[in-house]
Every structure is written in structure tokens, then in C-alpha cells.
Write an enzyme that holds these catalytic residues in place. Structure first.
Site, PDB file in Angstrom:
ATOM      1  N   CYS A   1       7.160  14.666   7.244  1.00  9.17           N
ATOM      2  CA  CYS A   1       8.046  14.279   6.145  1.00  9.17           C
ATOM      3  C   CYS A   1       8.017  15.276   4.988  1.00  9.17           C
ATOM      4  O   CYS A   1       8.912  15.295   4.147  1.00  9.17           O
ATOM      5  CB  CYS A   1       7.675  12.896   5.633  1.00  9.17           C
TER       6      CYS A   1
ATOM      7  N   HIS B   1      10.132  11.061  -1.384  1.00  5.85           N
ATOM      8  CA  HIS B   1      10.330  10.821   0.048  1.00  5.85           C
ATOM      9  C   HIS B   1      10.650   9.340   0.254  1.00  5.85           C
ATOM     10  O   HIS B   1      10.006   8.467  -0.320  1.00  5.85           O
ATOM     11  CB  HIS B   1       9.055  11.212   0.793  1.00  5.85           C
TER      12      HIS B   1
ATOM     13  N   ASN C   1      13.432   5.739   6.874  1.00  5.49           N
ATOM     14  CA  ASN C   1      12.649   6.965   6.700  1.00  5.49           C
ATOM     15  C   ASN C   1      13.142   8.002   7.720  1.00  5.49           C
ATOM     16  O   ASN C   1      12.971   7.816   8.919  1.00  5.49           O
ATOM     17  CB  ASN C   1      11.165   6.632   6.936  1.00  5.49           C
TER      18      ASN C   1
HETATM   19  O1  UT7 Z   1       6.788   8.904   6.138  1.00  4.77           O
HETATM   20  C1  UT7 Z   1       5.484   9.059   6.534  1.00  4.77           C
HETATM   21  C2  UT7 Z   1       4.568   8.156   5.871  1.00  4.77           C
HETATM   22  N1  UT7 Z   1       4.677   6.813   6.378  1.00  4.77           N
HETATM   23  C3  UT7 Z   1       4.601   5.835   5.537  1.00  4.77           C
HETATM   24  O2  UT7 Z   1       4.557   6.070   4.364  1.00  4.77           O
HETATM   25  C4  UT7 Z   1       4.503   4.439   6.083  1.00  4.77           C
HETATM   26  C5  UT7 Z   1       3.631   3.647   5.174  1.00  4.77           C
HETATM   27  N2  UT7 Z   1       3.372   2.273   5.620  1.00  4.77           N
HETATM   28  C6  UT7 Z   1       4.233   1.272   5.459  1.00  4.77           C
HETATM   29  O3  UT7 Z   1       5.371   1.456   5.065  1.00  4.77           O
HETATM   30  C7  UT7 Z   1       3.704  -0.123   5.683  1.00  4.77           C
HETATM   31  O4  UT7 Z   1       2.313  -0.049   5.899  1.00  4.77           O
HETATM   32  C8  UT7 Z   1       4.353  -0.888   6.862  1.00  4.77           C
HETATM   33  C9  UT7 Z   1       5.785  -1.274   6.506  1.00  4.77           C
HETATM   34  C10 UT7 Z   1       4.345  -0.061   8.120  1.00  4.77           C
HETATM   35  C11 UT7 Z   1       3.591  -2.180   7.119  1.00  4.77           C
HETATM   36  O5  UT7 Z   1       3.543  -2.969   5.922  1.00  4.77           O
HETATM   37  P1  UT7 Z   1       2.159  -3.559   5.389  1.00  4.77           P
HETATM   38  O6  UT7 Z   1       2.476  -4.344   4.190  1.00  4.77           O
HETATM   39  O7  UT7 Z   1       1.187  -2.428   5.242  1.00  4.77           O
HETATM   40  O8  UT7 Z   1       1.745  -4.535   6.552  1.00  4.77           O
HETATM   41  P2  UT7 Z   1       0.407  -4.561   7.436  1.00  4.77           P
HETATM   42  O9  UT7 Z   1       0.408  -3.459   8.438  1.00  4.77           O
HETATM   43  O10 UT7 Z   1      -0.785  -4.708   6.557  1.00  4.77           O
HETATM   44  O11 UT7 Z   1       0.599  -5.920   8.216  1.00  4.77           O
HETATM   45  C12 UT7 Z   1       0.679  -7.194   7.528  1.00  4.77           C
HETATM   46  C13 UT7 Z   1       1.106  -8.239   8.515  1.00  4.77           C
HETATM   47  C14 UT7 Z   1       0.305  -8.217   9.834  1.00  4.77           C
HETATM   48  O12 UT7 Z   1       0.157  -9.543  10.291  1.00  4.77           O
HETATM   49  P3  UT7 Z   1      -1.183 -10.368  10.019  1.00  4.77           P
HETATM   50  O13 UT7 Z   1      -2.271  -9.569  10.670  1.00  4.77           O
HETATM   51  O14 UT7 Z   1      -1.333 -10.445   8.532  1.00  4.77           O
HETATM   52  O15 UT7 Z   1      -0.920 -11.684  10.668  1.00  4.77           O
HETATM   53  C15 UT7 Z   1       1.224  -7.476  10.772  1.00  4.77           C
HETATM   54  O16 UT7 Z   1       0.984  -7.785  12.116  1.00  4.77           O
HETATM   55  O17 UT7 Z   1       2.471  -8.042   8.892  1.00  4.77           O
HETATM   56  C16 UT7 Z   1       2.575  -7.973  10.326  1.00  4.77           C
HETATM   57  N3  UT7 Z   1       3.665  -7.050  10.642  1.00  4.77           N
HETATM   58  C17 UT7 Z   1       4.935  -7.450  10.791  1.00  4.77           C
HETATM   59  N4  UT7 Z   1       5.505  -8.654  10.715  1.00  4.77           N
HETATM   60  C18 UT7 Z   1       6.845  -8.720  10.900  1.00  4.77           C
HETATM   61  C19 UT7 Z   1       3.597  -5.698  10.804  1.00  4.77           C
HETATM   62  N5  UT7 Z   1       4.824  -5.212  11.075  1.00  4.77           N
HETATM   63  C20 UT7 Z   1       5.670  -6.278  11.064  1.00  4.77           C
HETATM   64  C21 UT7 Z   1       7.055  -6.413  11.269  1.00  4.77           C
HETATM   65  N6  UT7 Z   1       7.592  -7.645  11.182  1.00  4.77           N
HETATM   66  N7  UT7 Z   1       7.849  -5.370  11.538  1.00  4.77           N
END
Ligand code: UT7
Length: 340
Positions: A119, A260, A290
Site C-alpha cells: 500500500c 491511505h 482498500n
Molecule cells: O492496507 C494495508 C493495511 N491493512 C489494514 O490496515 C487493515 C487493518 N485492519 C482492519 O481494518 C481491521 O482489523 C479489520 C476490519 C480487518 C477487522 O476489524 P477488527 O475490529 O480489528 O475486528 P477483529 O479482527 O478484532 O474481530 C472482531 C470480531 C471477531 O469475532 P469474535 O472473536 O469477537 O467473536 C471476528 O471473528 O469480528 C469478527 N469478524 C467479522 N464479523 C463479521 C471479523 N471479520 C468479520 C466480518 N464480518 N467480515
């Protein structure tokens, strides 16, 4: 230009290509266990664009380049270097996508190559263009950030498929003697300690294509989302504070902060830390998701085409991605203001 006249790099024009097909959150609801509400709340993304099956990274890069060349008001024969930032090249790994774009544009016998900085790729290219121009080696450089991210996404992995989209952006960086038009500063860096935060394991020398690669889906992006998120907020904020301080500029002096476009929550956290207003912060993540190396030039193109970006106005770019890599840039827009 005489040897005693310094050459500065200037941001002469911008162009972008946005694929037609829209992949909405409700489309994704039918593909993985997710919801429009979750995606919107956690990322700010409502939809992203997906390239057609027979539309490749080079095709998108070529279309964006045509616009950038036309808007720069130069002849394509004046371009003396083509650099493309991509982690989704037409081919892994030769010929480079930059070479294919040069052919599609009909530009022959100029240096052309790709870089891989995920990115951060477009801002990395700005730092290279600055060095090439200030050294006197090149005069008109075409830089491109282009990605067909859909080609490396596992559409059964809800942790990644909701985030990424396809697209391209391109710019002409030209030599100038006018210091008012010159790039002010660029900072680009990396820390391989976090290499496992964002990985596409195959194909590569570690995992050449094999049945095992296919069976295990090693050709798809793997991301430690939450860890990446936290590091992104910290690094982006620190990087922006540093570049502003080094140039004795305050956040309120910046009309266009173009971060970004990874996740609205990251953009908001960085913007809030800098006490930026909504008018200052450019946000396109809701409509494109993204798009990796294409994210920043697509965002610049958006404010350019809407008439918001005018000649001489300062842009602050800030990016973060796989590697891990990060970069920031402070530069005026030196292109013609769009006629409205
Ligand atoms: O461009 C390169 C750099 N990349 C980035 O900057 C990406 C950065 N990361 C993110 O944007 C976020 O971390 C994500 C959008 C990928 C995930 O969001 P988060 O708030 O960090 O969620 P998490 O991974 O901590 O997961 C929280 C919960 C989990 O469930 P439990 O364990 O709390 O029951 C996940 O399984 O959300 C669940 N989850 C989802 N639920 C519905 C993860 N992805 C999804 C989804 N839909 N798509």
C-alpha cells in the site's frame, strides 16, 4: 538547464481508472458470514470495485496513465521513465507491469520497472521520482499505482474479502526550476520484523506453484487484521507529526490530508490525533475499499475531478502497508486546476 540551476520534482497531473463492476456489502453478505452493518461500522466501506476477468493490472494502469499524460499537457514521447507500484502484477514476476504499460501506451525505449511496497508503493515512487529528477537523470516520469487485488483474495475469508478492491491511479512528475512547485519532503521507511502481518505466501521461491499451494490457498492474502490496525494508527500518526514538524508546518496549514484508504476507523483516528477537520481529510474508502498502491492516487484523482484540488495547494500523503512499509509526503499540486 545549466548545471548550476537546481531541478526540483513537481506533481504535474493525476489520473485514475475505476473498474465498472461494484461489489457491495450486501453482495458479500451472500458470500461470507458478515453483514453490511458490521462492515460499515468496523471499516466504513460500503462497496468496492472489481476488475473484469479479462481486465488486468496493466489495463487499469494504462487507462489511468492516459489521463495523467493528457492532463499534464505533455507528449508521451517526453516521458523518460515509467515506474509502477503493484503487488498484483500481470505476471509473477516478469515482464514487469510497467513494461506492459509502456507497450500499451506506445512508449518505446525508456526505462520501465515495477516496485513492490504494497500500500506504500505510490508514495515510495514519489521518493524515487524526486531522486531521479533532482539528480538530473530524468525530466518527465510516469508513476502508476495499480492493483487487481481481487486476483489474490480468498472470497471465503471474511477477514480480507470485505476490505480490498481493484483500481489504478497515475501521475506525471516533472522537473521544474520553480521552487514553489517543488515537493517539500518525503519520508519512506520499512520494518521487516512485521513481515508476517500481511503476506501472500505463493507463488514465490519459497512456495513455487504446486498442488499443495492450491490446496492450502497459499496464493491468497493472509492478514493479521487487528495487529495491523493498531500498528497502522500508531505509525501513521507518528509519521505525519514528524513530517509536519520537520517542515515547520502545522496540521491546520494542510488543505488536503490524503491518507491511505484502508479503514475509515484508521483514517478517523489519525485525523483526530492531528485535530484535522472533516474538510481537510480525504475519504474514498466507502466507495473503493482498500486498493493498496492505487488507493492514494485514486483519492487524489477524486478531489481533482470534483474541483476540490487546485493548483498550488498543499497535499499531505500518508500511507502504510505490507512489508511492513510506511511513507509520508508533503507536496503542492502543480497541475492545472480542472475547468468546472
Ligand atoms: O492496507 C494495508 C493495511 N491493512 C489494514 O490496515 C487493515 C487493518 N485492519 C482492519 O481494518 C481491521 O482489523 C479489520 C476490519 C480487518 C477487522 O476489524 P477488527 O475490529 O480489528 O475486528 P477483529 O479482527 O478484532 O474481530 C472482531 C470480531 C471477531 O469475532 P469474535 O472473536 O469477537 O467473536 C471476528 O471473528 O469480528 C469478527 N469478524 C467479522 N464479523 C463479521 C471479523 N471479520 C468479520 C466480518 N464480518 N467480515
Amino acid at each position: 538547464m545549466s548545471l548550476s540551476t537546481p531541478a526540483y520534482a513537481s506533481f504535474r497531473s493525476i489520473g485514475a481508472y475505476i473498474p465498472q463492476k461494484v461489489l457491495s456489502n450486501s453482495d458479500l453478505e451472500a458470500m461470507v458470514d458478515t453483514s453490511d452493518e458490521w462492515i460499515t461500522k468496523r471499516t466504513g466501506i460500503k462497496e468496492r470495485r472489481i476488475a473484469a476477468t479479462d481486465e488486468y493490472t496493466s489495463d487499469m494502469g494504462t487507462e489511468a496513465s492516459k489521463k495523467a499524460i493528457e492532463r499534464a499537457g505533455i507528449d508521451k514521447e517526453e516521458i523518460d521513465l515509467i515506474m509502477c507500484a503493484t503487488v498484483t502484477p500481470d505476471y509473477f514476476n516478469m515482464p514487469s507491469t510497467a513494461c506492459i504499460i509502456s507497450d500499451k501506451l506506445g512508449i518505446r525505449n525508456v526505462q520501465a520497472f515495477d516496485i513492490s511496497a504494497a500500500c506504500s508503493g505510490f508514495v515510495y515512487l514519489l521518493s524515487l521520482a524526486k531522486a531521479f529528477i533532482e539528480s538530473g537523470m530524468k525530466k518527465n516520469i510516469l508513476i502508476i499505482g495499480a492493483e487487481k487485488f481481487s486476483s489474490i483474495i480468498d472470497y471465503t475469508d471474511r477477514g480480507t474479502c470485505i476490505l480490498f478492491g481493484d483500481g489504478a491511479g497515475a501521475a506525471i512528475i516533472s522537473s521544474t526550476t520553480d521552487k514553489e512547485e517543488a515537493f517539500m519532503d518525503i519520508h519512506a521507511s520499512a520494518d521487516g520484523t512485521y513481515a508476517d502481518f500481511l503476506v501472500t505466501p505463493a507463488p514465490g521461491s519459497m512456495h513455487p506453484v504446486s498442488q499443495e499451494v492450491i490446496d492450502k490457498g497459499l496464493n491468497f492474502v493472509q492478514m493479521k487484521g487487528n495487529e495491523t490496525f493498531k500498528l497502522a494508527v500508531k505509525t501513521l500518526t507518528k509519521d505525519v507529526i514528524e513530517i509536519l514538524k520537520n517542515n515547520s508546518i502545522t496540521a491546520e496549514d494542510i488543505p488536503h490530508f490524503i491518507p491511505h484508504q484502508a479503514n475509515y476507523r484508521i483514517i478517523k483516528a489519525v485525523g483526530d490525533a492531528l485535530k484535522m477537520t472533516e474538510e481537510q481529510v480525504v475519504v474514498t474508502v466507502e466507495k473503493y475499499g482498500n486498493t493498496s498502491a492505487a488507493s492514494i492516487p485514486m483519492a487524489i484523482n477524486d478531489i481533482y475531478e470534483s474541483g476540490r484540488l487546485k493548483y498550488g495547494e498543499l497535499m499531505l500523503l500518508d500511507t502504510f502497508g505490507g512489508g511492513l512499509t510506511w511513507a509520508s509526503a508533503l507536496l503542492p499540486f502543480a497541475g492545472k486546476t480542472i475547468e468546472s
